[in-house]
Design a protein around this motif. Sequence first.
Motif, PDB file in Angstrom:
ATOM      1  N   PRO A 154      -5.193   6.742  -5.741  1.00  0.00           N
ATOM      2  CA  PRO A 154      -5.819   6.402  -7.019  1.00  0.00           C
ATOM      3  C   PRO A 154      -4.807   6.306  -8.161  1.00  0.00           C
ATOM      4  N   PHE A 155      -4.899   5.212  -8.932  1.00  0.00           N
ATOM      5  CA  PHE A 155      -4.044   4.999 -10.103  1.00  0.00           C
ATOM      6  C   PHE A 155      -4.934   4.630 -11.289  1.00  0.00           C
ATOM      7  N   SER A 156      -4.637   5.224 -12.419  1.00  0.00           N
ATOM      8  CA  SER A 156      -5.477   5.058 -13.616  1.00  0.00           C
ATOM      9  C   SER A 156      -5.656   3.613 -14.070  1.00  0.00           C
TER      10      SER A 156
ATOM     11  N   GLN B  44     -12.344   0.373  -9.110  1.00  0.00           N
ATOM     12  CA  GLN B  44     -12.066   1.124 -10.349  1.00  0.00           C
ATOM     13  C   GLN B  44     -12.932   2.385 -10.424  1.00  0.00           C
TER      14      GLN B  44
ATOM     15  N   LEU C  22      -9.862  10.573  -9.328  1.00  0.00           N
ATOM     16  CA  LEU C  22      -9.004  11.258 -10.304  1.00  0.00           C
ATOM     17  C   LEU C  22      -9.750  12.406 -10.970  1.00  0.00           C
TER      18      LEU C  22
ATOM     19  N   ASN D  74      -4.308  13.788  -6.476  1.00  0.00           N
ATOM     20  CA  ASN D  74      -2.989  13.303  -6.885  1.00  0.00           C
ATOM     21  C   ASN D  74      -2.198  12.915  -5.638  1.00  0.00           C
ATOM     22  N   THR D  75      -0.985  12.434  -5.849  1.00  0.00           N
ATOM     23  CA  THR D  75      -0.201  11.878  -4.744  1.00  0.00           C
ATOM     24  C   THR D  75       0.024  12.906  -3.629  1.00  0.00           C
TER      25      THR D  75
END
Lengths: 393, 259
Positions: free
Chosen positions: B52-54, B64, B71, B76-77
């Motif tokens: 997931p990326f903002s 999305q 998130l 997180n990664t």
Amino acid sequence: MTNFIENSGGHFGEFGGCFAPELLQPVLRKVTQTFEKFKTSTTLQSEFNELLRNFAGRPTPIYHAKNYSPKNGAQIWVKREDLLHGGAHKTNNVIGQALIAREMGAKYLIAETGAGQHGIATAMAGAHFNLPVKVFMGAKDVARQQVNVERMRLLGAEVISVDTGSSSLKDAINEAMRYWISHAEDTYYMFGTAAGPHPFPELVARFQRVIGDEARAQILEQTGKLPAQVLACVGGGSNAIGIFQAFLEDKETKLVGVEPAGDNIKHGLTIGRGVTGCLHGSISKVNCDENGQIEESHSISAGLDYPGVSPIHAYLDQLGDAQYVGITDDEAMEALLKFSRCEGIIPALESSHALAEAFKRADKMNADEILMVNLSGRGDKDLHTVFEYLEKS
Amino acid sequence: MNRYQQTFERLKKEDKIAFIPFWMLGDPNPEASLEAVKTIAEQADILELGLPFSDPLADGPTIQAAVNRSLQAGMNTEKCLEQIMIIRADFPEKPIGLLVYLNLVLQYGINRFFTDCKKTGIDSILIPEMPVEEIKLVESAAQENQIDLVFLLSTNTPQDRRQKIYDHSGGFVYTVSKPSITGAKTDLSDDTLALVQELKSQTDLPICVGFGISTPEHIKALKKAGADGAIIGSELINIYQKEGLEALNDFALSCASST
């Protein structure tokens, strides 16, 4: 040094690049090719210059802000981009990009906007070139910049309120990019600042270069010397790169970019506190958490409220060819009020960041030295924010 | 032979194409996500997992929303890589592809990211905003860790760039059905099917199609056109959100039986 932007191919040291989805690569290449054509076409360049003169009102004057300058300190001069048609430097860029769009055969224009100035400029250019305009604007900004929304609508543009993510400028750019991915065949994206994927940083820097070219000639003509320092506010950084370029080879002139320090906790200090990362198509400084999630920026001025910045500024900072500092919301507001009352000019809140930094510096300098500030826009759009601020304090 | 080569070899013998489900790690929360991934992995030939990326600018509303849920649940990664390690242990043979936006890789550190991906058993990485021209940034890290780089290719990618993409791709070519962002669509355009046939004549790399693939009928049509795999993401998320895990399992089954 001056040509490092033009000869970069989009890479500025470790910064820049064309980090856009594959689906945009063909259209970005077409933009690059058309821009190359512009660079060698005297016809297109003279059309650009003619529109800057007669449509936008160039050249803009420089003005000696005698009353704002400290009594025994350096003298502050301002480049009057606030007098440009539309009320800010954004008009230079949209005229250039609208010509590129027309040459590419685009039938529609899209743009993102934060404060609304780039949206208005795009709406003006769209009306002039008879190209329908859609402007993507964060829902938060739609609320705080109502007058500009109405101006865009009056000019015939459709304003699309973006409520994804944090509903601010970065999300407006995401939505505009997403829209462009699906409509690249007939639509041109008028990118508002010297950031984004190649060729936008170079393209926007080129169309804004006129600010510095004029200012340098004007100050030499009127005072016989170069400024000791040139200051400009930096959100994405287009007005700053516009004025900086002309002075890059002048060793006696320092370049100072002023970022929004917000309330010092929440801020938009991308170069000041950011890390090397990738947002919206290029590698530059970004504000994000340790995992890479983009953080919301904060500034009282919507035009500086952006967690990214031009890769060209990231590069100038790394080289030490320009210095980047922060000014808080309070300091900027104080400068806006002071400048309005002593000079009779209402500066934009964005530009007021540069004015505040200039005053701090001028106070410690000699009276025969000159500070040149890019007064990138007028403050009429900020009245609501100013009165709200005054009521609270 | 690596996992991709083995998988496509096997599918060829069976006269099948690959069913490649996509899931956003951490959606709707880490525990439920792991359960969902394991469910679809049973039916999958290849797994495609997203970090997931903002600011996912190549993704439509469905993904999305998945990112936001993930998130908000604290993903997180590092946690994503931990989950992949669990998935890898359960499915030792299936290729796992990762879809990750560049900023996550940069903040983790390029070399560290590829090294840790290798440790968790990831086979390929697709960075959606990295065109083949910018490959220098990650190429040596990918090679050192023997991780394939997967690139997107669309109907509007010109021939000279297609060749560059083939030259640098491993695993498969991620073919985009038509210029658009991700999201479930109702019909599959003739352009896409024609593109598959064209690409098959140009490269020996497997051609897998994604973006807008949402029904077993799409999978059948892609097979007929000669594709090697079908990537389905948004529709799986939609079904899970609306009807839950059991419906997700049923849908994955019907996809897998259409290959």
